[in-house]
Write a protein that holds these residues in place. Structure first.
Motif, PDB file in Angstrom:
ATOM      1  N   VAL A 157       0.840  -1.207   0.000  1.00 28.02           N
ATOM      2  CA  VAL A 157       0.000   0.000   0.000  1.00 28.02           C
ATOM      3  C   VAL A 157       0.871   1.251   0.000  1.00 28.02           C
ATOM      4  O   VAL A 157       0.598   2.218  -0.732  1.00 28.02           O
ATOM      5  N   ALA A 158       1.939   1.260   0.800  1.00 28.07           N
ATOM      6  CA  ALA A 158       2.829   2.426   0.853  1.00 28.07           C
ATOM      7  C   ALA A 158       3.482   2.683  -0.496  1.00 28.07           C
ATOM      8  O   ALA A 158       3.630   3.844  -0.921  1.00 28.07           O
ATOM      9  N   LEU A 159       3.868   1.630  -1.201  1.00 28.28           N
ATOM     10  CA  LEU A 159       4.481   1.799  -2.524  1.00 28.28           C
ATOM     11  C   LEU A 159       3.471   2.292  -3.545  1.00 28.28           C
ATOM     12  O   LEU A 159       3.801   3.096  -4.430  1.00 28.28           O
ATOM     13  N   ILE A 160       2.224   1.832  -3.445  1.00 26.87           N
ATOM     14  CA  ILE A 160       1.168   2.317  -4.340  1.00 26.87           C
ATOM     15  C   ILE A 160       0.951   3.810  -4.129  1.00 26.87           C
ATOM     16  O   ILE A 160       0.862   4.594  -5.082  1.00 26.87           O
ATOM     17  N   TRP A 169       1.565   7.208 -11.544  1.00 23.88           N
ATOM     18  CA  TRP A 169       0.238   6.694 -11.933  1.00 23.88           C
ATOM     19  C   TRP A 169      -0.817   7.510 -11.193  1.00 23.88           C
ATOM     20  O   TRP A 169      -0.505   8.225 -10.234  1.00 23.88           O
ATOM     21  N   PRO A 170      -2.076   7.457 -11.635  1.00 26.69           N
ATOM     22  CA  PRO A 170      -3.119   8.235 -10.968  1.00 26.69           C
ATOM     23  C   PRO A 170      -3.318   7.796  -9.524  1.00 26.69           C
ATOM     24  O   PRO A 170      -2.988   6.668  -9.153  1.00 26.69           O
ATOM     25  N   GLU A 171      -3.863   8.693  -8.731  1.00 23.83           N
ATOM     26  CA  GLU A 171      -4.166   8.346  -7.346  1.00 23.83           C
ATOM     27  C   GLU A 171      -5.218   7.251  -7.302  1.00 23.83           C
ATOM     28  O   GLU A 171      -6.219   7.306  -8.011  1.00 23.83           O
ATOM     29  N   GLU A 211       4.221  -7.642 -14.687  1.00 25.57           N
ATOM     30  CA  GLU A 211       4.033  -6.548 -15.640  1.00 25.57           C
ATOM     31  C   GLU A 211       2.550  -6.324 -15.927  1.00 25.57           C
ATOM     32  O   GLU A 211       2.089  -5.183 -16.012  1.00 25.57           O
ATOM     33  N   ARG A 212       1.826  -7.396 -16.062  1.00 24.68           N
ATOM     34  CA  ARG A 212       0.383  -7.275 -16.321  1.00 24.68           C
ATOM     35  C   ARG A 212      -0.342  -6.706 -15.109  1.00 24.68           C
ATOM     36  O   ARG A 212      -1.248  -5.888 -15.232  1.00 24.68           O
ATOM     37  N   MET A 213       0.065  -7.145 -13.931  1.00 27.19           N
ATOM     38  CA  MET A 213      -0.557  -6.641 -12.710  1.00 27.19           C
ATOM     39  C   MET A 213      -0.309  -5.148 -12.519  1.00 27.19           C
ATOM     40  O   MET A 213      -1.175  -4.415 -12.020  1.00 27.19           O
ATOM     41  N   MET A 214       0.845  -4.685 -12.924  1.00 30.59           N
ATOM     42  CA  MET A 214       1.188  -3.276 -12.737  1.00 30.59           C
ATOM     43  C   MET A 214       0.306  -2.349 -13.565  1.00 30.59           C
ATOM     44  O   MET A 214       0.178  -1.171 -13.256  1.00 30.59           O
ATOM     45  N   THR A 215      -0.311  -2.870 -14.628  1.00 30.42           N
ATOM     46  CA  THR A 215      -1.193  -2.033 -15.434  1.00 30.42           C
ATOM     47  C   THR A 215      -2.442  -1.628 -14.662  1.00 30.42           C
ATOM     48  O   THR A 215      -3.121  -0.661 -15.057  1.00 30.42           O
ATOM     49  N   LEU A 216      -2.754  -2.332 -13.590  1.00 31.21           N
ATOM     50  CA  LEU A 216      -3.892  -1.949 -12.755  1.00 31.21           C
ATOM     51  C   LEU A 216      -3.707  -0.545 -12.177  1.00 31.21           C
ATOM     52  O   LEU A 216      -4.675   0.185 -11.973  1.00 31.21           O
ATOM     53  N   ASP A 218      -2.333   1.985 -13.584  1.00 35.23           N
ATOM     54  CA  ASP A 218      -2.543   3.034 -14.577  1.00 35.23           C
ATOM     55  C   ASP A 218      -4.021   3.305 -14.840  1.00 35.23           C
ATOM     56  O   ASP A 218      -4.380   4.310 -15.447  1.00 35.23           O
ATOM     57  N   ASN A 219      -4.869   2.385 -14.409  1.00 37.53           N
ATOM     58  CA  ASN A 219      -6.316   2.543 -14.618  1.00 37.53           C
ATOM     59  C   ASN A 219      -7.060   2.236 -13.324  1.00 37.53           C
ATOM     60  O   ASN A 219      -7.763   1.231 -13.210  1.00 37.53           O
TER      61      ASN A 219
END
Length: 241
Positions: A157-160, A169-171, A211-216, A218-219
């Motif tokens: 959570v802290a890294l997000i 990336w967006p909040e 890599e696929r999980m990280m796209t979450l 961005d959206n």
């Protein structure tokens, strides 16, 4: 980074928690013997399971007399608690050393998730005990164990949040929900590997998955819209009259 980031504070707290759990052993020989007993416990728990494992078997595996084992650990339950606390703290420290060389939050978070699989690959007995025995059992309710496992989620959570603050990336209106998805996916990959040895190369399979999980990130989901409560038929009738 000049200032300590929230995730670094959390890792420091996790390390402090581990030290609080350790016995005060004045001699190097005592510390080494304690580590040997813990390593033996991991092997026995992975082989026999928590329920069937016996303290006498752990003492035999460690090559120490049974009475001597009780000088370090009170019993099987304490050994079971010590397994995730010690190894998880080692994981946090390894990540911390590597993450300080990375420039972006995206790199750090992706590496944190990937390193989880690599650490499991390098410590398969420990991973089996954690993911298949301790995590799904009532033992996780024990506060000392739960705290170190919760640290893992708090670091994600802290890294997000760090990445959002840095504009990478967006909040995220629901960082805990996103963290749950990321952790759940990585855990399931490790569990499948432990049970079936599929995929054969756990670490290689983790790269495209991460890599696929990280796209979450961005959206992120739209924040929930507060809805006005609907009036009941009785209220509508009263208003009409």
């Amino acid at each position: 980074m000049s200032e300590m980031q929230p995730w670094e504070h959390l890792i420091e707290e996790a390390a402090t928690r581990q030290h609080d759990e350790e016995r005060v052993l004045k001699q190097d020989r005592s510390r080494q013997r304690s580590a040997e007993i813990l390593d033996a416990a991991v092997r026995v728990f992975a082989r026999d399971g928590l329920v069937k494992a016996r303290v006498a078997d752990i003492a035999a595996e460690a090559g120490v007399p049974l009475p001597s084992l009780y000088d370090y650990f009170k019993g099987k339950a304490e050994l079971a608690y010590a397994v995730p606390i010690a190894r998880q703290s080692e994981f946090f420290q390894e990540f911390s050393r590597q993450a300080r060389e990375m420039e972006t939050s995206r790199e750090r978070l992706a590496h944190f998730l990937w390193l989880t699989t690599d650490f499991a690959r390098r410590n398969p007995d420990w991973a089996q005990v954690l993911y298949l025995e301790i995590w799904p059992s009532v033992l996780v309710r024990e506060s000392r164990v739960r705290a170190i496992l919760d640290d893992y989620g708090r670091i994600v959570v802290a890294l997000i949040r760090e990445g959002a603050e840095r504009g990478e990336w967006p909040e995220d209106p629901s960082p805990y929900q996103t963290a749950t998805i990321l952790i759940g996916a990585i855990s399931q990959l490790i569990i499948t590997w432990l049970l079936y040895r599929r995929p054969r190369d756990l670490v290689a399979a983790a790269h495209p998955m991460v890599e696929r999980m990280m796209t979450l990130l961005d959206n992120p989901p739209e924040p929930p819209v507060a809805r006005r409560p609907r009036r009941t038929a009785r209220k509508k009738a009263s208003a009409a009259s």
